[in-house]
Write an enzyme that holds these catalytic residues in place. Structure first.
Site, PDB file in Angstrom:
ATOM      1  N   ASP A  33       0.849  -1.207   0.000  1.00  0.00           N
ATOM      2  CA  ASP A  33       0.000   0.000   0.000  1.00  0.00           C
ATOM      3  C   ASP A  33       0.879   1.250   0.000  1.00  0.00           C
ATOM      4  OD1 ASP A  33      -1.186  -2.232   1.756  1.00  0.00           O
ATOM      5  OD2 ASP A  33      -2.981  -1.061   1.312  1.00  0.00           O
ATOM      6  N   ASN A  49      -3.646 -16.590  -1.709  1.00  0.00           N
ATOM      7  CA  ASN A  49      -2.402 -16.463  -0.956  1.00  0.00           C
ATOM      8  C   ASN A  49      -2.644 -16.712   0.530  1.00  0.00           C
ATOM      9  OD1 ASN A  49      -3.707 -13.984  -0.524  1.00  0.00           O
ATOM     10  ND2 ASN A  49      -1.978 -12.713  -1.157  1.00  0.00           N
ATOM     11  N   GLU A  97      -7.608 -14.926  -1.786  1.00  0.00           N
ATOM     12  CA  GLU A  97      -6.663 -13.806  -1.660  1.00  0.00           C
ATOM     13  C   GLU A  97      -7.003 -13.029  -0.386  1.00  0.00           C
ATOM     14  OE1 GLU A  97      -5.538  -9.765  -1.700  1.00  0.00           O
ATOM     15  OE2 GLU A  97      -7.604 -10.383  -2.054  1.00  0.00           O
ATOM     16  N   ASN A 134      -7.304  -9.767   0.699  1.00  0.00           N
ATOM     17  CA  ASN A 134      -8.274  -8.668   0.819  1.00  0.00           C
ATOM     18  C   ASN A 134      -9.713  -9.167   0.732  1.00  0.00           C
ATOM     19  OD1 ASN A 134      -6.333  -6.691   1.124  1.00  0.00           O
ATOM     20  ND2 ASN A 134      -6.270  -6.168  -1.065  1.00  0.00           N
ATOM     21  N   HIS A 185       1.535  -5.862  -5.045  1.00  0.00           N
ATOM     22  CA  HIS A 185       0.136  -5.985  -5.477  1.00  0.00           C
ATOM     23  C   HIS A 185      -0.554  -4.633  -5.679  1.00  0.00           C
ATOM     24  CE1 HIS A 185       0.487 -10.168  -4.075  1.00  0.00           C
ATOM     25  NE2 HIS A 185       1.005  -9.669  -2.966  1.00  0.00           N
TER      26      HIS A 185
HETATM   27  C1  BDR Z   1      -3.181  -7.827  -0.646  1.00  0.00           C
HETATM   28  O1  BDR Z   1      -3.236  -8.183   0.724  1.00  0.00           O
HETATM   29  C2  BDR Z   1      -2.448  -7.303   1.485  1.00  0.00           C
HETATM   30  O2  BDR Z   1      -1.669  -8.026   2.375  1.00  0.00           O
HETATM   31  C3  BDR Z   1      -1.667  -6.465   0.517  1.00  0.00           C
HETATM   32  O3  BDR Z   1      -1.474  -5.158   1.016  1.00  0.00           O
HETATM   33  C4  BDR Z   1      -2.487  -6.481  -0.719  1.00  0.00           C
HETATM   34  O4  BDR Z   1      -3.454  -5.451  -0.702  1.00  0.00           O
HETATM   35  C5  BDR Z   1      -2.504  -8.938  -1.410  1.00  0.00           C
HETATM   36  O5  BDR Z   1      -3.176 -10.139  -1.241  1.00  0.00           O
HETATM   37 CA    CA Z   2      -3.286  -3.570   0.880  1.00  0.00          CA
END
Ligand code: BDR
Ligand code: CA
Length: 310
Positions: A15, A157, A163, A165, A236
């Site tokens: 970020d 992830n 993912e 977010n 990202h």
């Molecule tokens: C997203 O998750 C957060 O850890 C990072 O800032 C990014 O926005 C990646 O999966």
């Molecule tokens: Ca982020």
């Protein structure tokens, strides 16, 4: 005229890089930062946004938002971003602590005041955006665009399927993807193409305080995480800002994106149907990044920020 954007964020190491890219690029005008609980708690993400803003010499207002997901218990990513969200790096304290109000209100008010002019770039859990949509559904017409860093059309992830977010607030993500606008999904498949490997980082040497006090230490921390040790740390969130600057760096294709809310192993998965009929498609999904031009964009923006800092 630069394009106006609000960045909804949870700084967060990538970020921080995304905000620097936005501030340093002459084609964007950051008219606000809104913060959300995500990588770390809201107190840290908000303090980090304020400190980053001051460090970079920005004057955008910072509005703190949701301190927890809509429905679920908070999920954080301290193991990736450190306990303070910036890999333990402590920036000088922000000079101004003036609040710009509550994030969802700020988003609605900003979009209402300038319909069609402001784009949203969401790089944290989608809680604030969902709350803003619920408060004022017309923001989906007023936003010039919505670019989301989140999701994936292959693997996750935080879990094998999800993912971070989207997993952190899947109900919010479902509201946002279902709201009737046409967000651009910058998911992990795309961001895996943007890894700050040694050759990339070498280009950032000589950026003075920006590099020495922030970029190097945060990327050293972030890059040591097992996710990133082999192939390099994926930046990202900077990819989402890059899309707002120049969609021509990306290939993006229409798709239907639905958020899994009830999976035993797959909650938070963004189920992406590239074969959906056109009338069912609700997003553009980015698939390919022009990496050379992406890194050139970051280099130019970071140089601009660094020059004005020293
Ligand atoms: C997203 O998750 C957060 O850890 C990072 O800032 C990014 O926005 C990646 O999966
Ligand atoms: Ca982020």
């Amino acid at each position: 005229m630069p394009k106006k954007i609000v960045i909804d964020c949870d700084p967060g190491i990538d970020d921080a890089l995304a905000i620097a890219l936005a501030h340093g690029n002459p084609d964007l005008d950051v008219v606000g930062l809104t913060t959300v609980a995500g990588n770390v708690g809201l107190a840290h993400t908000t303090n980090n946004a304020r400190c980053l803003s001051a460090f970079y010499g920005m004057d955008a207002p910072v509005a703190a938002g949701a301190d927890r997901p809509l429905v679920r218990e908070p999920v954080v990513a301290e193991q990736v971003h450190g306990g303070n969200g910036l890999g333990g790096v402590r920036l000088p304290a922000a000079t101004s602590t003036a609040s710009a109000g509550y994030a969802a209100d700020f988003l609605v008010d900003a979009l209402a005041a300038a319909p069609g002019q402001i784009g949203l770039v969401a790089v944290g859990p989608l809680t604030n955006i969902a709350l803003a949509v619920r408060k004022e559904p017309r923001i989906v017409e007023w936003a010039r665009e919505l670019v989301i860093m989140g999701g994936s059309y292959t693997r996750g992830n935080r879990t094998p399927a999800a993912e971070f977010n989207v997993l952190a607030d899947p109900e919010a993500a479902a509201i946002v993807f279902g709201a009737g606008w046409r967000p651009v999904m910058i998911g992990l498949d795309l961001t895996a193409q943007a890894r700050a490997v040694a050759a990339v980082r070498e280009r950032w040497r000589g950026l003075g305080r920006l590099e020495a006090e922030l970029i190097s230490p945060i990327l050293d921390f972030y890059g040591s995480h097992p996710h990133y040790r082999d192939e390099g740390p994926a930046v990202h969130d900077a990819c989402a800002v890059a899309y707002a600057i120049d969609p021509g760096l990306f290939r993006a294709v229409p798709a239907r994106v639905d958020v899994e809310l009830h999976g035993r192993f797959t909650t938070g998965m963004t189920v992406t149907d590239f074969d959906a009929p056109a009338q069912r498609c609700n997003a553009e999904v980015a698939t390919v990044l022009d990496t050379d031009r992406f890194w050139d964009l970051l280099q130019a923006a970071f140089s601009h920020v660094a020059t004005r800092m020293s």
